[in-house]
Design a protein around this motif. Structure first.
Motif, PDB file in Angstrom:
ATOM      1  N   ASN A   2       0.823  -1.189   0.000  1.00 48.28           N
ATOM      2  CA  ASN A   2       0.000   0.000   0.000  1.00 48.28           C
ATOM      3  C   ASN A   2       0.855   1.235   0.000  1.00 48.28           C
ATOM      4  N   ALA A   4       1.833   4.295   1.473  1.00 47.54           N
ATOM      5  CA  ALA A   4       1.663   4.849   2.818  1.00 47.54           C
ATOM      6  C   ALA A   4       1.431   6.346   2.727  1.00 47.54           C
ATOM      7  N   LYS A   5       0.599   6.852   3.560  1.00 48.26           N
ATOM      8  CA  LYS A   5       0.355   8.288   3.591  1.00 48.26           C
ATOM      9  C   LYS A   5       0.421   8.756   5.024  1.00 48.26           C
ATOM     10  N   LEU A   6       0.801   9.990   5.161  1.00 52.24           N
ATOM     11  CA  LEU A   6       0.746  10.625   6.462  1.00 52.24           C
ATOM     12  C   LEU A   6      -0.635  11.187   6.645  1.00 52.24           C
ATOM     13  N   ARG A   7      -1.129  11.066   7.836  1.00 46.38           N
ATOM     14  CA  ARG A   7      -2.463  11.606   8.067  1.00 46.38           C
ATOM     15  C   ARG A   7      -2.460  12.363   9.369  1.00 46.38           C
TER      16      ARG A   7
ATOM     17  N   ARG B 159       9.368  11.741  -0.201  1.00 46.84           N
ATOM     18  CA  ARG B 159       7.986  11.311  -0.340  1.00 46.84           C
ATOM     19  C   ARG B 159       7.018  12.262   0.356  1.00 46.84           C
ATOM     20  N   TYR B 160       7.279  12.558   1.603  1.00 51.15           N
ATOM     21  CA  TYR B 160       6.253  13.241   2.403  1.00 51.15           C
ATOM     22  C   TYR B 160       6.502  14.727   2.603  1.00 51.15           C
ATOM     23  N   LEU B 166       6.101   7.660  -6.036  1.00 49.48           N
ATOM     24  CA  LEU B 166       7.033   6.584  -5.673  1.00 49.48           C
ATOM     25  C   LEU B 166       8.010   6.264  -6.800  1.00 49.48           C
ATOM     26  N   LYS B 181       9.986   1.685  -1.367  1.00 51.32           N
ATOM     27  CA  LYS B 181       8.865   1.481  -0.440  1.00 51.32           C
ATOM     28  C   LYS B 181       9.364   0.948   0.902  1.00 51.32           C
ATOM     29  N   ARG B 182      10.334   0.073   0.814  1.00 51.65           N
ATOM     30  CA  ARG B 182      10.873  -0.500   2.061  1.00 51.65           C
ATOM     31  C   ARG B 182      11.526   0.588   2.912  1.00 51.65           C
ATOM     32  N   ILE B 184      10.845   3.787   2.894  1.00 52.80           N
ATOM     33  CA  ILE B 184       9.814   4.660   3.448  1.00 52.80           C
ATOM     34  C   ILE B 184       9.149   3.988   4.637  1.00 52.80           C
ATOM     35  N   ASP B 188       8.904   5.218   8.402  1.00 52.72           N
ATOM     36  CA  ASP B 188       7.593   5.354   9.058  1.00 52.72           C
ATOM     37  C   ASP B 188       7.601   4.694  10.421  1.00 52.72           C
ATOM     38  N   THR B 199       0.264  11.167  14.562  1.00 51.70           N
ATOM     39  CA  THR B 199      -0.165  10.013  13.784  1.00 51.70           C
ATOM     40  C   THR B 199       0.519  10.018  12.442  1.00 51.70           C
ATOM     41  N   TRP B 200       1.414   9.077  12.207  1.00 53.33           N
ATOM     42  CA  TRP B 200       2.055   8.932  10.896  1.00 53.33           C
ATOM     43  C   TRP B 200       1.763   7.534  10.389  1.00 53.33           C
ATOM     44  N   GLY B 201       0.539   7.231  10.276  1.00 51.05           N
ATOM     45  CA  GLY B 201       0.225   5.834   9.974  1.00 51.05           C
ATOM     46  C   GLY B 201       0.071   5.573   8.500  1.00 51.05           C
ATOM     47  N   ALA B 202       0.210   4.329   8.127  1.00 53.29           N
ATOM     48  CA  ALA B 202      -0.020   3.924   6.739  1.00 53.29           C
ATOM     49  C   ALA B 202      -1.507   3.749   6.525  1.00 53.29           C
ATOM     50  N   GLU B 203      -1.996   4.126   5.378  1.00 52.71           N
ATOM     51  CA  GLU B 203      -3.408   3.975   5.080  1.00 52.71           C
ATOM     52  C   GLU B 203      -3.560   3.046   3.904  1.00 52.71           C
ATOM     53  N   PRO B 204      -4.687   2.407   3.829  1.00 55.80           N
ATOM     54  CA  PRO B 204      -4.902   1.584   2.642  1.00 55.80           C
ATOM     55  C   PRO B 204      -4.874   2.468   1.411  1.00 55.80           C
ATOM     56  N   ASP B 205      -4.379   1.883   0.348  1.00 56.68           N
ATOM     57  CA  ASP B 205      -4.365   2.620  -0.899  1.00 56.68           C
ATOM     58  C   ASP B 205      -5.788   2.928  -1.306  1.00 56.68           C
ATOM     59  N   GLU B 206      -6.023   4.159  -1.661  1.00 50.42           N
ATOM     60  CA  GLU B 206      -7.391   4.534  -1.967  1.00 50.42           C
ATOM     61  C   GLU B 206      -7.827   4.018  -3.322  1.00 50.42           C
TER      62      GLU B 206
END
Lengths: 391, 207
Positions: A2, A4-7, B159-160, B166, B181-182, B184, B188, B199-206
């Motif tokens: 996936n 990853a995104k910062l939120r 990236r951020y 990517l 990706k690894r 990043i 993280d 909160t710096w969490g991974a989210e599911p790909d939209e």
């Protein structure tokens, strides 16, 4: 995987979310653009070669010419015509300062009236004022060398945090640190004014040097400034009693194994040297590093020790000759590649400061032979060109 | 240095005759036109300097790296397979130079000889209108980034902070997409461990 995104965490009301660039303000001013271009042009053979005329397609040349013309027409004139009397560089821009970052080359600027200013790595010189009759410069940190054209219309005032040097037509070096300043005159004469001087002013003739440190209350060793004999350099501390060991010629990059049971001893010496350096005792630190190199020459960090020793001699003890030897030794012991170029430049700089033209040539030739496309070739050549002639 | 190289020319303003694209400039540069090199420099110097500044957190070092990158690019221009990709190629050279700088910096720090100042950390280059909360978060992020290994740190910043895609990031770092990706992900995890409540969490790909 996936993406990853910062939120941001909305429950905490935070607004920081990627890309974080939008929270930042960065800009590159025109002076920086021009400054970088000067550096690039000086190092790019493609920009030194004569431009060949484009073949055919006169319309292509016309487009380019139009771009140039329109660019000048709508240009904001950020590089303004300097006010009359401002000292210009040989490129025709006002001299505002010169800085060499902690990297491998000496930076030089030639001024329109023939004077030159050189700054060593880590040094910074700023122009505080420039009028038809006076130029005021600040050596904010590090070592700078000034070749001032005799007979010029301007009086030069070189300020440091601790002293002011008044110059009329001379060649001198000024090195400023947090709590010391060193002035060495090669030609001509200067006046040094400082509250740390007994009479607040001192005249220095050619071949003389002056080191200044704040007077200390401790009675052990008075540290008032004193000039030394001609051709000497003032020393704030007595030099280490032993001369550096001669360089050992080994293959580049060689890393000998430690001798058995040496680990604790070398670690202690490293730690003690580091402690001495941080406590503002460079002479003691140098002695410890000399001992490290003498007693444990095969230690895997010996090359780094030699490099550090060279930096201590050059930057804090004002002893260019042992500095040059130490940098040369670091190379022979196999300094890591990321410090290799810096080591060559520092070797050459120290040799030049010691008046050792042959040493400068040796450093430049060795580098050129081993690294014919090395980035520091122009810098080493410049050091060789500027080295004083042997008496 | 010739008089042609003494002052680099400005970019044309909007409304002016459009300048040649990068591919055309590269070809002209290879034919020996210095002006083409000047235009390439002028076109890309600001973006490159800003990116390198963010990666290094030191403005003086950033200028050195930018110079090194352009010198290398101009020197090796013939090796550029696709002239239209000059910018991406230049960025890749610069990121490689940034890696070298970090190695050098680490070594000098071990010797107590690193005298550089991090004058371009995120909190130092924040927009003046940013809220105190944003400033505080950036300061914490600065500290946490400073503790990361170089490769994950650079990947994370590209990236951020810079918002690189990517594929672009992998190209600039000279690694595969999987490695990018690894790196990043590695950053993280480390940042989450250090930053705690942020909160710096991974989210599911939209998609």
């Amino acid at each position: 995987m996936n993406d990853a995104k910062l939120r941001a965490d909305p429950s905490r009301g935070r607004a920081l979310s990627p890309p974080l660039r939008r929270f930042l303000r960065l800009s590159v001013d025109e002076r920086a653009v021009q400054r970088m271009w000067h550096g690039i042009a000086a190092r790019s053979p493609a920009l030194a070669a004569r431009e060949r005329r484009p073949r055919v397609a006169a319309w292509a040349g016309l487009v380019v010419a139009l771009v140039v013309v329109l660019g000048f027409v709508v240009w904001d004139r950020q590089v303004l015509a300097p006010p009359p009397g401002v000292l210009l560089t040989s490129d025709g821009v006002p001299f505002e300062g010169l800085e060499a970052a902690e990297k491998d080359q000496v930076k030089t600027v030639a001024l329109a009236e023939g004077s030159r200013i050189e700054v060593s790595p880590g040094a910074r010189v700023e122009a505080l004022a420039s009028t038809p009759s006076e130029l005021v410069l600040l050596v904010r940190r590090g070592r700078a060398r000034f070749s001032v054209t005799p007979g010029g219309p301007r009086r030069w005032l070189i300020e440091t945090p601790a002293a002011r040097v008044e110059v009329v037509g001379t060649i001198l070096s000024v090195e400023a640190a947090e709590r010391s300043v060193r002035v060495h005159v090669e030609e001509g004469a200067v006046l040094v004014r400082s509250a740390w001087l007994p009479d607040a002013v001192r005249r220095l003739e050619a071949g003389h040097s002056l080191s200044l440190e704040p007077p200390e209350p401790a009675p052990a060793e008075p540290r008032s400034a004193a000039p030394v004999e001609p051709s000497g350099l003032a020393r704030a501390e007595p030099p280490p009693s032993r001369a550096p060991a001669p360089a050992r010629e080994t293959g580049g990059g060689a890393r000998a194994r430690k001798r058995p049971n040496d680990g604790d001893a070398t670690r202690r010496l490293w730690a003690d040297a580091d402690r001495a350096r941080r406590a503002g005792q460079p002479a003691a630190a140098a002695r410890l590093l000399e001992r490290l190199l003498r007693e444990h020459p095969e230690d895997e960090q010996a090359a780094l020790g030699a490099f550090t020793l060279g930096a201590l001699y050059a930057d804090e003890l004002g002893q260019p000759e042992p500095a040059a030897q130490a940098f040369r030794r670091a190379l022979a012991l196999g300094i890591p590649s990321v410090l290799r170029d810096a080591c060559y430049v520092r070797w050459a700089e120290s040799a030049r400061a010691a008046g050792d033209v042959a040493g400068v040539r040796r450093a430049a030739e060795e580098y050129a032979k081993k690294y014919p496309t090395g980035e520091q070739l122009p810098a080493l050549q410049a050091l060789l060109d500027d080295a004083p002639r042997s008496p | 240095m010739t008089s042609n190289a003494a002052v680099v020319l400005p970019l044309p303003r909007e409304g002016a005759v459009p300048a040649p694209v990068d591919g055309e400039l590269v070809k002209r540069a290879l034919r020996g036109e210095q002006f083409a090199l000047q235009l390439l420099y002028r076109r890309h110097v600001s973006a490159l300097t800003e990116r390198v500044t963010l990666l290094l957190s030191r403005s003086a070092e950033a200028e050195d790296v930018v110079q090194d990158a352009f010198v290398a690019a101009f020197r090796d221009l013939r090796q550029l397979v696709d002239p239209t990709r000059f910018e991406a190629w230049l960025m890749r050279i610069a990121v490689h130079q940034v890696h070298r700088r970090f190695r050098r910096r680490r070594l000098l720090a071990r010797l107590g000889l690193d005298r550089g100042v991090d004058d371009a950390r995120l909190e130092r280059v924040v927009d003046p209108s940013a809220s105190p909360e944003v400033r505080a978060d950036l300061a914490r992020l600065d500290d946490a980034l400073g503790r990361l290994p170089v490769a994950p740190r650079l990947a994370w910043v590209l990236r951020y902070v810079e918002g690189c895609e990517l594929k672009e990031l992998a190209d600039q770092c000279g690694c595969s997409l999987a490695t990018a990706k690894r790196r990043i992900a590695q950053a993280d995890v480390a940042l989450r461990a250090q930053l705690g409540c942020m909160t710096w969490g991974a989210e599911p790909d939209e998609s």
